[in-house]
Motif scaffolding. Structure first.
Motif, PDB file in Angstrom:
ATOM      1  N   ALA A 174       6.555   1.828   1.531  1.00 44.98           N
ATOM      2  CA  ALA A 174       7.762   1.808   0.704  1.00 44.98           C
ATOM      3  C   ALA A 174       8.115   0.387   0.283  1.00 44.98           C
ATOM      4  N   ALA A 175       7.863  -0.577   1.173  1.00 44.72           N
ATOM      5  CA  ALA A 175       8.239  -1.963   0.892  1.00 44.72           C
ATOM      6  C   ALA A 175       7.232  -2.686   0.010  1.00 44.72           C
ATOM      7  N   TYR A 176       5.933  -2.445   0.244  1.00 43.65           N
ATOM      8  CA  TYR A 176       4.918  -3.272  -0.398  1.00 43.65           C
ATOM      9  C   TYR A 176       3.935  -2.488  -1.274  1.00 43.65           C
ATOM     10  N   GLY A 177       3.962  -1.160  -1.177  1.00 45.47           N
ATOM     11  CA  GLY A 177       3.032  -0.333  -1.950  1.00 45.47           C
ATOM     12  C   GLY A 177       1.820   0.067  -1.133  1.00 45.47           C
ATOM     13  N   GLY A 178       1.230   1.179  -1.509  1.00 46.64           N
ATOM     14  CA  GLY A 178       0.116   1.723  -0.744  1.00 46.64           C
ATOM     15  C   GLY A 178      -1.150   0.904  -0.805  1.00 46.64           C
TER      16      GLY A 178
END
Length: 299
Positions: A266-270
């Motif tokens: 959620a914070a940095y992307g998959g």
């Protein structure tokens, strides 16, 4: 034997290169033509499609990012595959998918061996990655020279499906270790210790782990670049939680680690590097974990 290698990502390109350095004949393909440059420089033949690989090679190796893509490639390969072709699947695929895809391949006369690996891309580049085989013993014995060219520790885990289980277990442990490593390094930093010295002290202690020695070093560098992303980690943790439910084993640490990875996505992307779960803690406490002398990539 002439091997066809499909999937030249961080892992696949290195493993295919190891086969070529061992003097084996290899035909390669990937969606990205540039991904084949290193292998072709080592003597590989380029094919424009998986079907072209299957038509030319004796046996086929795949190393792909998801079960869905593995099945798409298999569907392209099977109509063109020679009789008695062996399919060696190096992707991390669930046990149920392994058994289902093996049944599909068998209808075309193609036998499957699963071959997930563990240890990291840097060990694959050295031909020292650990290989976990599942399938018929005669297939394992036939392809053992190729397996030994790609890895220095090779285990036949049993029938099809066995390797999928142990691969999920090893990855689950690695993700848990990474979460613990980040918390340990943060304790050291907030406790006023020199982080470089703390890392070396942990390495020499009973608290050491493979993950501390490798991914812990990348955290201290600040690159986090282990060539393995958060989405892939969550895929593997999902497999682990599924086995926990099936075998009625409570996986408390794995569940907590899964939630941490979800927060990191959620914070940095998959597509962010999986060690960035430690950055969540750094951001929360506004405390960077950095030390001099640590690499930005593992070699």
């Amino acid at each position: 034997m002439h091997y066809g290698y499909i999937g030249l990502g961080n892992l696949g390109a290195n493993c295919a290169a190891c086969l070529l350095r061992a003097g084996m004949k290899v035909t390669v393909t990937d969606l990205d033509r540039n991904a084949g440059d290193v292998c072709c420089d080592l003597g590989a033949t380029w094919a424009d499609s998986p079907a072209e690989v299957a038509a030319s090679a004796d046996h086929i190796i795949t190393c792909l990012p998801s079960p869905a893509i593995s099945e798409q490639v298999l569907d392209a390969v099977l109509p063109a595959a020679k009789p008695s072709t062996h399919w060696i699947e190096m992707s991390t695929v669930s046990r149920d998918d392994v058994l289902r895809l093996a049944e599909k391949a068998a209808k075309h006369g193609v036998r499957m061996m699963e071959l997930p690996v563990t240890g990291g891309v840097h060990l694959a580049a050295q031909g020292k990655i650990t290989m976990l085989a599942g399938g018929d013993k005669d297939m394992f014995d036939l392809h053992l020279p190729a397996l030994q060219a790609m890895g220095d520790q090779v285990f036949h885990m049993g029938p099809l499906g066995s390797a999928s289980i142990i691969k999920v277990i090893t990855n689950m442990l690695a993700f848990i270790h990474l979460k613990a490593c980040g918390e340990a390094l943060m304790l050291a930093k907030r406790g006023g210790l020199d982080l470089g010295q703390a890392w070396h002290a942990i390495k020499a202690s009973s608290g050491n782990s493979f993950v501390h020695e490798t991914e812990g070093a990348l955290v201290l560098n600040g690159s986090y670049d282990v060539a393995f992303n958060i989405d892939l980690a969550l895929k593997d943790l999902g497999f682990a939680m599924g086995f926990g439910e099936e075998y009625e084993v409570p996986l408390d640490l794995a569940a907590a680690t899964q939630q941490t990875y979800r927060a990191a996505r959620a914070a940095y992307g998959g597509t962010a590097q999986s060690p960035m779960i430690v950055k969540l803690l750094e951001d929360l406490l506004e405390t960077d974990l950095r030390a001099e002398g640590f690499p930005d990539r593992l070699t």
